[in-house]
Design a protein around this motif. Sequence first.
Motif, PDB file in Angstrom:
ATOM      1  N   ARG A  56       7.478  -6.435   5.077  1.00  0.00           N
ATOM      2  CA  ARG A  56       8.823  -7.005   4.952  1.00  0.00           C
ATOM      3  C   ARG A  56       9.800  -6.118   5.710  1.00  0.00           C
ATOM      4  O   ARG A  56       9.950  -4.935   5.378  1.00  0.00           O
ATOM      5  CB  ARG A  56       9.232  -7.090   3.481  1.00  0.00           C
ATOM      6  N   PRO A  57      10.480  -6.671   6.707  1.00  0.00           N
ATOM      7  CA  PRO A  57      11.483  -5.864   7.429  1.00  0.00           C
ATOM      8  C   PRO A  57      12.564  -5.379   6.469  1.00  0.00           C
ATOM      9  O   PRO A  57      12.921  -6.066   5.511  1.00  0.00           O
ATOM     10  CB  PRO A  57      12.045  -6.838   8.464  1.00  0.00           C
ATOM     11  N   ALA A  58      13.114  -4.216   6.746  1.00  0.00           N
ATOM     12  CA  ALA A  58      14.091  -3.621   5.840  1.00  0.00           C
ATOM     13  C   ALA A  58      15.329  -4.492   5.659  1.00  0.00           C
ATOM     14  O   ALA A  58      15.979  -4.443   4.617  1.00  0.00           O
ATOM     15  CB  ALA A  58      14.492  -2.242   6.365  1.00  0.00           C
ATOM     16  N   ASN A  59      15.668  -5.298   6.663  1.00  0.00           N
ATOM     17  CA  ASN A  59      16.888  -6.104   6.587  1.00  0.00           C
ATOM     18  C   ASN A  59      16.632  -7.538   6.134  1.00  0.00           C
ATOM     19  O   ASN A  59      17.496  -8.399   6.283  1.00  0.00           O
ATOM     20  CB  ASN A  59      17.578  -6.110   7.955  1.00  0.00           C
ATOM     21  N   ARG A  60      15.452  -7.789   5.581  1.00  0.00           N
ATOM     22  CA  ARG A  60      15.126  -9.134   5.113  1.00  0.00           C
ATOM     23  C   ARG A  60      14.598  -9.072   3.686  1.00  0.00           C
ATOM     24  O   ARG A  60      14.142  -8.018   3.227  1.00  0.00           O
ATOM     25  CB  ARG A  60      14.093  -9.782   6.034  1.00  0.00           C
ATOM     26  N   ASP A  61      14.629 -10.200   3.027  1.00  0.00           N
ATOM     27  CA  ASP A  61      14.179 -10.226   1.640  1.00  0.00           C
ATOM     28  C   ASP A  61      12.845 -10.930   1.472  1.00  0.00           C
ATOM     29  O   ASP A  61      12.415 -11.186   0.348  1.00  0.00           O
ATOM     30  CB  ASP A  61      15.233 -10.873   0.733  1.00  0.00           C
ATOM     31  N   LYS A  62      12.187 -11.267   2.574  1.00  0.00           N
ATOM     32  CA  LYS A  62      10.888 -11.927   2.487  1.00  0.00           C
ATOM     33  C   LYS A  62       9.878 -11.210   3.361  1.00  0.00           C
ATOM     34  O   LYS A  62      10.217 -10.643   4.394  1.00  0.00           O
ATOM     35  CB  LYS A  62      10.989 -13.399   2.916  1.00  0.00           C
ATOM     36  N   TYR A  63       8.626 -11.255   2.937  1.00  0.00           N
ATOM     37  CA  TYR A  63       7.534 -10.722   3.732  1.00  0.00           C
ATOM     38  C   TYR A  63       7.235 -11.714   4.860  1.00  0.00           C
ATOM     39  O   TYR A  63       7.035 -12.899   4.590  1.00  0.00           O
ATOM     40  CB  TYR A  63       6.296 -10.516   2.861  1.00  0.00           C
ATOM     41  N   ASP A  64       7.192 -11.243   6.086  1.00  0.00           N
ATOM     42  CA  ASP A  64       7.004 -12.157   7.198  1.00  0.00           C
ATOM     43  C   ASP A  64       5.737 -11.904   8.004  1.00  0.00           C
ATOM     44  O   ASP A  64       5.488 -12.596   8.998  1.00  0.00           O
ATOM     45  CB  ASP A  64       8.225 -12.149   8.124  1.00  0.00           C
ATOM     46  N   SER A  65       4.965 -10.914   7.616  1.00  0.00           N
ATOM     47  CA  SER A  65       3.691 -10.649   8.290  1.00  0.00           C
ATOM     48  C   SER A  65       2.626 -10.463   7.218  1.00  0.00           C
ATOM     49  O   SER A  65       2.857  -9.753   6.228  1.00  0.00           O
ATOM     50  CB  SER A  65       3.770  -9.385   9.156  1.00  0.00           C
ATOM     51  N   TRP A  66       1.474 -11.090   7.439  1.00  0.00           N
ATOM     52  CA  TRP A  66       0.399 -11.063   6.447  1.00  0.00           C
ATOM     53  C   TRP A  66      -0.930 -10.747   7.125  1.00  0.00           C
ATOM     54  O   TRP A  66      -1.177 -11.167   8.258  1.00  0.00           O
ATOM     55  CB  TRP A  66       0.287 -12.416   5.743  1.00  0.00           C
ATOM     56  N   GLY A  67      -1.773 -10.019   6.413  1.00  0.00           N
ATOM     57  CA  GLY A  67      -3.124  -9.792   6.892  1.00  0.00           C
ATOM     58  C   GLY A  67      -4.022 -10.960   6.546  1.00  0.00           C
ATOM     59  O   GLY A  67      -3.597 -11.940   5.924  1.00  0.00           O
ATOM     60  N   GLN A  68      -5.282 -10.834   6.939  1.00  0.00           N
ATOM     61  CA  GLN A  68      -6.226 -11.924   6.736  1.00  0.00           C
ATOM     62  C   GLN A  68      -6.862 -11.901   5.348  1.00  0.00           C
ATOM     63  O   GLN A  68      -7.491 -12.867   4.933  1.00  0.00           O
ATOM     64  CB  GLN A  68      -7.339 -11.865   7.800  1.00  0.00           C
ATOM     65  N   GLY A  69      -6.706 -10.808   4.649  1.00  0.00           N
ATOM     66  CA  GLY A  69      -7.237 -10.690   3.293  1.00  0.00           C
ATOM     67  C   GLY A  69      -8.585 -10.010   3.235  1.00  0.00           C
ATOM     68  O   GLY A  69      -9.364 -10.038   4.197  1.00  0.00           O
ATOM     69  N   THR A  70      -8.853  -9.377   2.101  1.00  0.00           N
ATOM     70  CA  THR A  70     -10.156  -8.754   1.861  1.00  0.00           C
ATOM     71  C   THR A  70     -10.576  -9.086   0.434  1.00  0.00           C
ATOM     72  O   THR A  70      -9.766  -9.014  -0.497  1.00  0.00           O
ATOM     73  CB  THR A  70     -10.100  -7.231   2.104  1.00  0.00           C
ATOM     74  N   GLN A  71     -11.839  -9.450   0.270  1.00  0.00           N
ATOM     75  CA  GLN A  71     -12.335  -9.892  -1.032  1.00  0.00           C
ATOM     76  C   GLN A  71     -12.666  -8.702  -1.926  1.00  0.00           C
ATOM     77  O   GLN A  71     -13.365  -7.774  -1.502  1.00  0.00           O
ATOM     78  CB  GLN A  71     -13.583 -10.760  -0.852  1.00  0.00           C
ATOM     79  N   VAL A  72     -12.175  -8.766  -3.148  1.00  0.00           N
ATOM     80  CA  VAL A  72     -12.545  -7.799  -4.183  1.00  0.00           C
ATOM     81  C   VAL A  72     -13.185  -8.576  -5.329  1.00  0.00           C
ATOM     82  O   VAL A  72     -12.584  -9.515  -5.863  1.00  0.00           O
ATOM     83  CB  VAL A  72     -11.317  -7.025  -4.688  1.00  0.00           C
ATOM     84  N   THR A  73     -14.407  -8.198  -5.673  1.00  0.00           N
ATOM     85  CA  THR A  73     -15.115  -8.849  -6.761  1.00  0.00           C
ATOM     86  C   THR A  73     -15.521  -7.797  -7.789  1.00  0.00           C
ATOM     87  O   THR A  73     -16.172  -6.811  -7.429  1.00  0.00           O
ATOM     88  CB  THR A  73     -16.361  -9.587  -6.251  1.00  0.00           C
ATOM     89  N   VAL A  74     -15.111  -8.006  -9.031  1.00  0.00           N
ATOM     90  CA  VAL A  74     -15.418  -7.076 -10.107  1.00  0.00           C
ATOM     91  C   VAL A  74     -16.364  -7.777 -11.080  1.00  0.00           C
ATOM     92  O   VAL A  74     -16.012  -8.794 -11.672  1.00  0.00           O
ATOM     93  CB  VAL A  74     -14.148  -6.614 -10.834  1.00  0.00           C
ATOM     94  N   SER A  75     -17.552  -7.225 -11.221  1.00  0.00           N
ATOM     95  CA  SER A  75     -18.548  -7.823 -12.116  1.00  0.00           C
ATOM     96  C   SER A  75     -18.447  -7.214 -13.513  1.00  0.00           C
ATOM     97  O   SER A  75     -18.112  -6.037 -13.667  1.00  0.00           O
ATOM     98  CB  SER A  75     -19.946  -7.612 -11.549  1.00  0.00           C
ATOM     99  N   SER A  76     -18.757  -8.015 -14.498  1.00  0.00           N
ATOM    100  CA  SER A  76     -18.668  -7.538 -15.885  1.00  0.00           C
ATOM    101  C   SER A  76     -19.975  -6.943 -16.362  1.00  0.00           C
ATOM    102  O   SER A  76     -20.989  -7.011 -15.696  1.00  0.00           O
ATOM    103  CB  SER A  76     -18.270  -8.695 -16.799  1.00  0.00           C
TER     104      SER A  76
END
Length: 119
Positions: free
Chosen positions: A99-119
């Motif tokens: 999020r740029p310092a002068n804006r109130d919204k996030y405007d750049s996003w990554g592609q994501g990474t999967q996190v899986t937690v098994s019980s």
Amino acid sequence: QVQLVESGGGLVQAGGSLRLSCAASGRTFSSYAMGWFRQAPGKEREFVAAISGSGSSEYYAGSVKGRFTISRDNAKRTVYLQMNSLKPEDTAVYYCAARPANRDKYDSWGQGTQVTVSS
């Protein structure tokens, strides 16, 4: 905008730990606040944690406070999410965002990474 690439996801048992990394392009990384979000199957994306451009301020969702720590290394243009005491309900795709310092919204996003937690 900046280009963001996450890494560090994987499969872990409940109670375990993972550290996510998000590498950013560009020379003005320190001018961006950075955040981590997650989206579980069938659910909306939710806020996890954020950190100011200087790293002096951190913010956490109540569900992860005390277990997750966000940090950044501006020299390496990287933001981290240390996740401890993981629970099955932490299973999700984790995204970093800028999020740029002068804006109130996030405007750049990554592609994501999967996190899986098994019980």
